[in-house]
Motif scaffolding. Sequence first.
Motif, PDB file in Angstrom:
ATOM      1  N   MET A  67       0.862  -1.172   0.000  1.00 27.79           N
ATOM      2  CA  MET A  67       0.000   0.000   0.000  1.00 27.79           C
ATOM      3  C   MET A  67       0.905   1.231   0.000  1.00 27.79           C
ATOM      4  O   MET A  67       1.757   1.385   0.869  1.00 27.79           O
ATOM      5  N   ASN A  68       0.687   2.111  -0.942  1.00 24.70           N
ATOM      6  CA  ASN A  68       1.523   3.307  -1.003  1.00 24.70           C
ATOM      7  C   ASN A  68       0.906   4.456  -0.206  1.00 24.70           C
ATOM      8  O   ASN A  68      -0.208   4.345   0.322  1.00 24.70           O
ATOM      9  N   ALA A  69       1.618   5.574  -0.138  1.00 25.24           N
ATOM     10  CA  ALA A  69       1.192   6.710   0.683  1.00 25.24           C
ATOM     11  C   ALA A  69      -0.146   7.288   0.228  1.00 25.24           C
ATOM     12  O   ALA A  69      -0.980   7.665   1.054  1.00 25.24           O
ATOM     13  N   ASP A  70      -0.368   7.349  -1.077  1.00 27.34           N
ATOM     14  CA  ASP A  70      -1.642   7.884  -1.584  1.00 27.34           C
ATOM     15  C   ASP A  70      -2.821   7.009  -1.181  1.00 27.34           C
ATOM     16  O   ASP A  70      -3.894   7.519  -0.845  1.00 27.34           O
TER      17      ASP A  70
ATOM     18  N   ILE B  43      -2.945   5.084   1.478  1.00 21.03           N
ATOM     19  CA  ILE B  43      -3.132   5.248   2.924  1.00 21.03           C
ATOM     20  C   ILE B  43      -3.902   6.530   3.211  1.00 21.03           C
ATOM     21  O   ILE B  43      -4.839   6.533   4.019  1.00 21.03           O
ATOM     22  N   LEU B  44      -3.539   7.615   2.536  1.00 21.51           N
ATOM     23  CA  LEU B  44      -4.258   8.880   2.738  1.00 21.51           C
ATOM     24  C   LEU B  44      -5.717   8.770   2.304  1.00 21.51           C
ATOM     25  O   LEU B  44      -6.607   9.307   2.972  1.00 21.51           O
ATOM     26  N   ALA B  45      -5.976   8.065   1.218  1.00 24.39           N
ATOM     27  CA  ALA B  45      -7.363   7.865   0.768  1.00 24.39           C
ATOM     28  C   ALA B  45      -8.142   7.062   1.806  1.00 24.39           C
ATOM     29  O   ALA B  45      -9.313   7.363   2.087  1.00 24.39           O
ATOM     30  N   GLU B  46      -7.514   6.045   2.389  1.00 26.31           N
ATOM     31  CA  GLU B  46      -8.167   5.243   3.433  1.00 26.31           C
ATOM     32  C   GLU B  46      -8.449   6.091   4.675  1.00 26.31           C
ATOM     33  O   GLU B  46      -9.503   5.960   5.295  1.00 26.31           O
ATOM     34  N   ILE B  47      -7.526   6.953   5.042  1.00 24.52           N
ATOM     35  CA  ILE B  47      -7.728   7.837   6.204  1.00 24.52           C
ATOM     36  C   ILE B  47      -8.903   8.765   5.950  1.00 24.52           C
ATOM     37  O   ILE B  47      -9.765   8.950   6.811  1.00 24.52           O
ATOM     38  N   ARG B  48      -8.963   9.341   4.774  1.00 21.35           N
ATOM     39  CA  ARG B  48     -10.063  10.252   4.433  1.00 21.35           C
ATOM     40  C   ARG B  48     -11.408   9.533   4.449  1.00 21.35           C
ATOM     41  O   ARG B  48     -12.409  10.063   4.937  1.00 21.35           O
ATOM     42  N   GLU B  49     -11.429   8.311   3.942  1.00 19.80           N
ATOM     43  CA  GLU B  49     -12.664   7.521   3.948  1.00 19.80           C
ATOM     44  C   GLU B  49     -13.077   7.175   5.378  1.00 19.80           C
ATOM     45  O   GLU B  49     -14.255   7.258   5.735  1.00 19.80           O
ATOM     46  N   ALA B  50     -12.104   6.791   6.202  1.00 19.37           N
ATOM     47  CA  ALA B  50     -12.401   6.477   7.609  1.00 19.37           C
ATOM     48  C   ALA B  50     -12.913   7.720   8.330  1.00 19.37           C
ATOM     49  O   ALA B  50     -13.854   7.638   9.129  1.00 19.37           O
TER      50      ALA B  50
ATOM     51  N   ASN C 169      -5.441  14.817   6.349  1.00 18.48           N
ATOM     52  CA  ASN C 169      -4.601  13.622   6.330  1.00 18.48           C
ATOM     53  C   ASN C 169      -4.328  13.056   7.724  1.00 18.48           C
ATOM     54  O   ASN C 169      -3.468  12.212   7.901  1.00 18.48           O
ATOM     55  N   THR C 170      -5.094  13.530   8.713  1.00 19.94           N
ATOM     56  CA  THR C 170      -4.964  13.035  10.077  1.00 19.94           C
ATOM     57  C   THR C 170      -6.226  12.271  10.463  1.00 19.94           C
ATOM     58  O   THR C 170      -7.341  12.766  10.246  1.00 19.94           O
ATOM     59  N   LEU C 171      -6.052  11.096  11.022  1.00 17.02           N
ATOM     60  CA  LEU C 171      -7.187  10.284  11.449  1.00 17.02           C
ATOM     61  C   LEU C 171      -7.893  10.979  12.614  1.00 17.02           C
ATOM     62  O   LEU C 171      -7.253  11.350  13.600  1.00 17.02           O
ATOM     63  N   LEU C 172      -9.203  11.187  12.487  1.00 23.27           N
ATOM     64  CA  LEU C 172      -9.955  11.937  13.491  1.00 23.27           C
ATOM     65  C   LEU C 172     -10.326  11.113  14.720  1.00 23.27           C
ATOM     66  O   LEU C 172     -10.372  11.638  15.825  1.00 23.27           O
TER      67      LEU C 172
END
Length: 107
Positions: free
Chosen positions: A1-4, A6-13, A61-64
Amino acid sequence: MNADQILAEIREANLSYLMLAQNLIRADREQALYRLGVSDDTATLIATLSPAQLMKIASGNTLLCRFRMDDDLVWGLLTSHSKTTTNDGVSRLHASILMAGRHQEAA
């Protein structure tokens, strides 16, 4: 899993968490405060966010959300692999009581 990714997963979460939080708060505020572990002021703020505001906040880009079980005792109770279901139920109840006490401290 690349950085992009991971950021997309964080935004979705983040978006899922905010939508869930808003629905919980609107449905049963007291239960939401306990289950989410947020203060009354934070709940009020989340409940009044518009869809556009939700999207903007979630796009960071930070998990809430965060784990509230940040001590070994609670993790031990939740992950105990006891052989009997009764002990497992008691362990989960004990963990819930500890987390509820921490919610009261935070509020």
